[in-house]
Structures are given as structure tokens and as C-alpha cells.
Design a protein around this motif. Structure first.
Motif, PDB file in Angstrom:
ATOM      1  N   GLN A 147      29.037  -7.466  39.643  1.00  0.00           N
ATOM      2  CA  GLN A 147      27.698  -7.518  40.231  1.00  0.00           C
ATOM      3  C   GLN A 147      26.693  -7.840  39.135  1.00  0.00           C
ATOM      4  OE1 GLN A 147      27.080  -3.680  42.059  1.00  0.00           O
ATOM      5  NE2 GLN A 147      27.884  -4.357  44.039  1.00  0.00           N
ATOM      6  N   ASN A 148      25.659  -8.592  39.520  1.00  0.00           N
ATOM      7  CA  ASN A 148      24.535  -8.729  38.605  1.00  0.00           C
ATOM      8  C   ASN A 148      23.228  -8.665  39.381  1.00  0.00           C
ATOM      9  OD1 ASN A 148      23.779 -11.260  39.612  1.00  0.00           O
ATOM     10  ND2 ASN A 148      24.714 -12.404  37.958  1.00  0.00           N
ATOM     11  N   ARG A 149      22.179  -8.375  38.680  1.00  0.00           N
ATOM     12  CA  ARG A 149      20.841  -8.415  39.259  1.00  0.00           C
ATOM     13  C   ARG A 149      19.898  -8.997  38.215  1.00  0.00           C
ATOM     14  NH1 ARG A 149      21.896  -2.824  38.436  1.00  0.00           N
ATOM     15  NH2 ARG A 149      20.441  -1.805  37.002  1.00  0.00           N
ATOM     16  N   PHE A 150      18.884  -9.684  38.696  1.00  0.00           N
ATOM     17  CA  PHE A 150      17.944 -10.333  37.788  1.00  0.00           C
ATOM     18  C   PHE A 150      16.681 -10.683  38.550  1.00  0.00           C
ATOM     19  CE2 PHE A 150      20.914 -13.409  39.546  1.00  0.00           C
ATOM     20  CZ  PHE A 150      20.106 -14.425  40.021  1.00  0.00           C
ATOM     21  N   ASP A 151      15.638 -11.027  37.803  1.00  0.00           N
ATOM     22  CA  ASP A 151      14.393 -11.517  38.376  1.00  0.00           C
ATOM     23  C   ASP A 151      14.350 -13.020  38.221  1.00  0.00           C
ATOM     24  OD1 ASP A 151      13.559  -8.907  38.928  1.00  0.00           O
ATOM     25  OD2 ASP A 151      12.677  -8.675  36.942  1.00  0.00           O
ATOM     26  N   ARG A 152      13.895 -13.721  39.263  1.00  0.00           N
ATOM     27  CA  ARG A 152      13.909 -15.181  39.232  1.00  0.00           C
ATOM     28  C   ARG A 152      12.552 -15.770  39.581  1.00  0.00           C
ATOM     29  NH1 ARG A 152      18.629 -18.913  41.628  1.00  0.00           N
ATOM     30  NH2 ARG A 152      19.422 -18.357  39.561  1.00  0.00           N
ATOM     31  N   ILE A 153      12.120 -16.700  38.732  1.00  0.00           N
ATOM     32  CA  ILE A 153      10.977 -17.572  39.002  1.00  0.00           C
ATOM     33  C   ILE A 153      11.537 -18.934  39.386  1.00  0.00           C
ATOM     34  CG2 ILE A 153       8.977 -18.731  37.964  1.00  0.00           C
ATOM     35  CD1 ILE A 153       8.983 -16.367  35.895  1.00  0.00           C
ATOM     36  N   THR A 154      10.992 -19.545  40.418  1.00  0.00           N
ATOM     37  CA  THR A 154      11.409 -20.889  40.821  1.00  0.00           C
ATOM     38  C   THR A 154      10.214 -21.828  40.742  1.00  0.00           C
ATOM     39  OG1 THR A 154      13.118 -20.028  42.306  1.00  0.00           O
ATOM     40  CG2 THR A 154      12.418 -22.305  42.648  1.00  0.00           C
TER      41      THR A 154
END
Length: 258
Positions: A147-154
Motif C-alpha cells: 500500500q502507498n499513500r501520497f498527495d498529488r498535484i495535477t
């Protein structure tokens, strides 16, 4: 970060519907948060920032599956050009979840097939029909691996020919070993475009001395959190990541030194 993102013109999910880039060329870059802040300052006039319900830096969560003998991991590590991954991705801000199969072919293109689901799991005729059509692996051999989690800007360029994703605050949890790894201050930038069209961000990255650097979240996360895996061919990349971000790895990776 929030103040910088607020200076970008916004683009909505509906407006992005015609730039999905499901059959694309991906180029990844690895950098750090201070460099990212400089990049955002340079890019604000040439790119829109995706906004969903007032958010521009959104939380993602992913669960990757692999075979019990980690064939997907080793296929990637050995450099095979025809390879696949299967994952469940949750878009936390929009409360959407998809089962996705990614296939990379020998021309460097990545194709992604996905179906919306309400929860994780491979059970059910609709899911098994989907996997039988798009995945080359026997479903019975698959298991949840990472599992991973992250914050994303697009970001989307104003010519609508490319999409840029910027991932920060990465955290890995291995579902087999139980080991976790926080990846601050690492930042993963991925340029996604349909062909070799002009990209304003490439020149900006070059000026910041940020160059292409492969980074598979599944493979790097697995290598960092599962001591039972053989990771010899990934060691140069792991050493590079340590140097770029000055990271301390929590798992015992023999031979991965500064």
C-alpha cells in the motif's frame, strides 16, 4: 505550497475529460520539495491546476497486487519491456475507487484500463471478466502486496497536450512484511503526454537541473519494505534516491549505502 497553487488558473475534472492520455508516453523525475516550490513558481503562467471541491493538492491511496512469487516486481527489475501491474486506487477527495491494470509495451507506451469499484478485492464475475480481458496473469496467483499513500498535484498545460502529476508525502506499507517507509522530502514528478509534443515543463526542469529518473512506486516501495526480495538491479536507483533526498531507510537493505 497552498499559496503557490492558488496562483494557478484552475481546471476542473469535467474540463479535463478530453485529455485522459490513457495511451501515453510517461517520463518521471525525482526531486525534493524546495526544488518543487521553484518549479511551481516557474510554471504558473503556462499550466492550469486541477481543482476538486476546492482542493488542489489531493490525497491518493493505492494497493498493489502481485503474484505470490512477485513476478510483476521481478519482471520490472529485470528490465522486461512488456510488463503489467494491477492496483486499486482511491481518490480520497472525490471518494472514487478504481481497479486498474497498467500495461507497458516495447514501444515505451503505457496503456491503462480501469473499472470503478466500491471496495477492493478480485471476487465477482464482472471483475474477473475485466481481469481476464486485460491481465495476463492467473487471478488465483494474486495477493495484496503493498500500500502507498501520497498527495498529488495535477497540472495541465494550456495547449491541453500533456498532464503533469506531482507526488509528495509518500508513505509505503508492505502488506507482507509489515514494514513501513516514509519518503519525505522526496517528490516524484511525472510528465504524461501523447507522443513527443512540445512540453514547457521540460525546459523548466532542465534549468533546475532535474533530469529523467525512473521511479516505480510499486517496485521502489517493495524494495524498501520487503527484505526478502532480491533487489540487486535496483540498488543504483535506491542509492540515487538516498542522495537526492537524504533519506534514511527503515528496512535492512544490504549494500544500499550513501
Amino acid at each position: 505550497m497552498d499559496k503557490l497553487l492558488a496562483q494557478f488558473d484552475k481546471i476542473t475534472l469535467d474540463e479535463m475529460s478530453n485529455i485522459r492520455l490513457m495511451n501515453r508516453i510517461d517520463t518521471k523525475f525525482v526531486t525534493t520539495m524546495p526544488v518543487l516550490l521553484r518549479l511551481l513558481e516557474m510554471a504558473r503562467d503556462d499550466y492550469w491546476a486541477q481543482e476538486i471541491e476546492g482542493e488542489r493538492n489531493m490525497r491518493y491511496e493505492t494497493t498493489y497486487y502481485d503474484t505470490t512469487d512477485y513476478d510483476m516486481f521481478y519482471t520490472h527489475q529485470h528490465g522486461h519491456v512488456n510488463r503489467q501491474k494491477i492496483r486499486f486506487r482511491t481518490y480520497v477527495s472525490s471518494n472514487l475507487q478504481f481497479m486498474e491494470v497498467k500495461t507497458k509495451n516495447n514501444h515505451g507506451r503505457t496503456k491503462k484500463k480501469r473499472m470503478r469499484v466500491e471496495q477492493m478485492g478480485l471476487e465477482g464475475s464482472e471483475r474477473q471478466d475485466f481481469l481476464a480481458k486485460h491481465l495476463r496473469y492467473d487471478i488465483s496467483t494474486l495477493m495484496p502486496a503493498l500500500q502507498n499513500r501520497f498527495d498529488r498535484i495535477t497540472l495541465v498545460n494550456k495547449a491541453k497536450t500533456e498532464r503533469l502529476t506531482i507526488d509528495s508525502n509518500l508513505h509505503f506499507t508492505n502488506l507482507v512484511s509489515g514494514i513501513e517507509q516514509q519518503m519525505d522530502p522526496l517528490v516524484i514528478v511525472e510528465l504524461k503526454r501523447d507522443g513527443l509534443c512540445y512540453s514547457p515543463i521540460l525546459e523548466m526542469l532542465r534549468l533546475l537541473r532535474v533530469f529523467p529518473h525512473g521511479f516505480s512506486k510499486y517496485c521502489m516501495g517493495s524494495a524498501l519494505t520487503n527484505p526478502a526480495l532480491r533487489v540487486n538491479r535496483f540498488k543504483p536507483k535506491l542509492i540515487d534516491i538516498k542522495k537526492i533526498a537524504n533519506l534514511t531507510f527503515s528496512s535492512p537493505l544490504n549494500g544500499v549505502e550513501n
